[in-house]
Write a protein that holds these residues in place. Structure first.
Motif, mmCIF file in Angstrom:
data_model
loop_
_atom_site.group_PDB
_atom_site.id
_atom_site.type_symbol
_atom_site.label_atom_id
_atom_site.label_comp_id
_atom_site.label_asym_id
_atom_site.label_seq_id
_atom_site.Cartn_x
_atom_site.Cartn_y
_atom_site.Cartn_z
ATOM 1 N N VAL A 142 3.016 -5.625 13.746
ATOM 2 C CA VAL A 142 1.670 -6.196 13.615
ATOM 3 C C VAL A 142 1.089 -5.730 12.284
ATOM 4 C CG1 VAL A 142 1.316 -6.233 16.111
ATOM 5 C CG2 VAL A 142 0.540 -4.248 14.779
ATOM 6 N N GLU A 143 0.017 -6.383 11.827
ATOM 7 C CA GLU A 143 -0.633 -5.984 10.581
ATOM 8 C C GLU A 143 -1.034 -4.513 10.682
ATOM 9 O OE1 GLU A 143 -4.000 -8.387 9.596
ATOM 10 O OE2 GLU A 143 -4.418 -7.307 7.739
ATOM 11 N N ALA A 144 -0.538 -3.703 9.772
ATOM 12 C CA ALA A 144 -0.761 -2.252 9.859
ATOM 13 C C ALA A 144 -0.918 -1.690 8.459
ATOM 14 C CB ALA A 144 0.411 -1.578 10.565
ATOM 15 N N TYR A 145 -1.739 -0.644 8.362
ATOM 16 C CA TYR A 145 -2.046 -0.055 7.055
ATOM 17 C C TYR A 145 -1.788 1.444 7.051
ATOM 18 C CZ TYR A 145 -4.159 -4.494 5.957
ATOM 19 O OH TYR A 145 -4.336 -5.838 5.714
ATOM 20 N N ASP A 161 1.702 3.581 11.451
ATOM 21 C CA ASP A 161 3.039 3.257 11.980
ATOM 22 C C ASP A 161 3.742 2.360 10.983
ATOM 23 O OD1 ASP A 161 2.343 4.589 14.278
ATOM 24 O OD2 ASP A 161 2.641 2.886 15.628
ATOM 25 N N THR A 162 4.964 2.732 10.607
ATOM 26 C CA THR A 162 5.675 1.912 9.621
ATOM 27 C C THR A 162 7.169 2.207 9.613
ATOM 28 O OG1 THR A 162 5.740 1.244 7.275
ATOM 29 C CG2 THR A 162 5.316 3.570 7.727
ATOM 30 N N GLY A 163 7.935 1.201 9.215
ATOM 31 C CA GLY A 163 9.316 1.433 8.814
ATOM 32 C C GLY A 163 9.333 1.818 7.347
ATOM 33 N N PRO A 192 15.053 -1.796 12.537
ATOM 34 C CA PRO A 192 14.397 -1.868 11.227
ATOM 35 C C PRO A 192 12.948 -2.345 11.319
ATOM 36 C CG PRO A 192 15.907 -3.698 11.530
ATOM 37 C CD PRO A 192 16.077 -2.821 12.726
ATOM 38 N N ALA A 193 12.162 -1.975 10.318
ATOM 39 C CA ALA A 193 10.792 -2.488 10.143
ATOM 40 C C ALA A 193 9.882 -2.192 11.328
ATOM 41 C CB ALA A 193 10.823 -3.985 9.855
ATOM 42 N N LEU A 194 10.075 -1.040 11.959
ATOM 43 C CA LEU A 194 9.239 -0.690 13.111
ATOM 44 C C LEU A 194 8.673 0.731 12.954
ATOM 45 C CD1 LEU A 194 8.155 -1.397 15.924
ATOM 46 C CD2 LEU A 194 10.346 -0.650 16.883
#
Ligand SMILES: [Zn+2]
Ligand SMILES: [Zn+2]
Length: 250
Positions: A142-145, A161-163, A192-194
């Motif tokens: 989801v959109e996350a910063y 939260d990010t990969g 990936p990407a989580l």
């Protein structure tokens, strides 16, 4: 700057910790980063219920924002002194509607905005009280910063939260303290990407030459000690696990 870990459990609370929430203070200004499950109760160990000056929500997964529903009640129905004025809430697009829906019994569609001044996050730089802030969109379903906060020549980066992604690196370069998620375990979970694993968090800390690495957002079913060892294998600066109630002077 003073950083207090209010809650640091990933995805759902543990017996020891609420979900993500971190208090950043300087010059008497209090900025809260995320308000996940259980954070509102823990927050009151550290400051009064109405002492916050601004809130940053990295993204709208429940473990980062759901206690905003309880905080709405506290501000909207305040028993003494009447309704609270709207506090700035920096959050991704749609936060007001999502929290209104989660609360389910809001007096009106606009009730949340009476006590929360929602400001839509984008990648960019802006001022929050005494803090120079930079936000970048990171890599999550989801959109996350992620956010970098600077004050008095010192810097704190929080991954959210990010990969693995370049945006995280841009925020982390040279940070005095890097509060970085490490939800996954190297060699065990590979989605990936989580999320990051401990090794990836350590690698980013080394690449960004940060002053200190604090691993956070470790779910109750994950061995934090293993993730910390994986981070230390690739980063030789000071590294530790976030603990509820831990305080850092940055
Ligand atoms: Zn999370
Ligand atoms: Zn998330």
């Amino acid at each position: 700057m003073k950083l207090t870990v209010v809650g640091c459990s990933g995805s759902f609370p543990s017996a020891e910790s609420a979900c993500s929430s971190y208090l950043v203070e300087a010059d008497g200004f209090r900025l809260l980063l995320d308000m996940g499950n259980g954070a509102l109760g823990e927050l009151q160990r550290h400051i009064g219920l109405y002492d916050l000056d601004a809130i940053f929500l990295s993204h709208l997964h429940a473990d980062h924002c759901i206690d905003m529903c309880g905080y709405f009640v506290a501000r909207y129905y305040r028993h003494e002194g009447g309704r609270c004025e709207a506090i700035p809430v920096f959050a991704p697009e749609g936060a007001e509607q999502r929290l209104t829906t989660a609360y389910a019994d809001s007096p009106s569609d606009k009730a949340m905005s009476e006590v929360f001044d929602f400001r839509t996050l984008k990648s960019g730089s802006f001022q929050v009280g005494p803090f120079s802030v930079r936000t970048e969109k990171v890599c999550h379903p989801v959109e996350a910063y992620g956010i970098r906060i600077e004050h008095g020549g010192r810097s704190l980066t929080y991954s959210g939260d990010t990969g693995v992604c370049d945006a995280l690196h841009e925020l982390a370069v040279g940070a005095d303290l890097f509060l970085c998620e490490a939800s996954f375990t190297h060699g065990k979970e590979d989605i990936p990407a989580l999320h990051l694993n401990g090794r990836e968090a350590g690698a980013e800390a080394a690449r960004s030459r940060v002053g200190r690495l604090v691993l956070t957002h470790i779910p109750p079913w994950t061995d934090g000690a293993q993730n910390l060892a994986d981070a230390r294998a690739v980063y030789d600066g000071p590294a530790e696990l976030a603990r509820p109630g831990a305080v850092y002077e940055i």
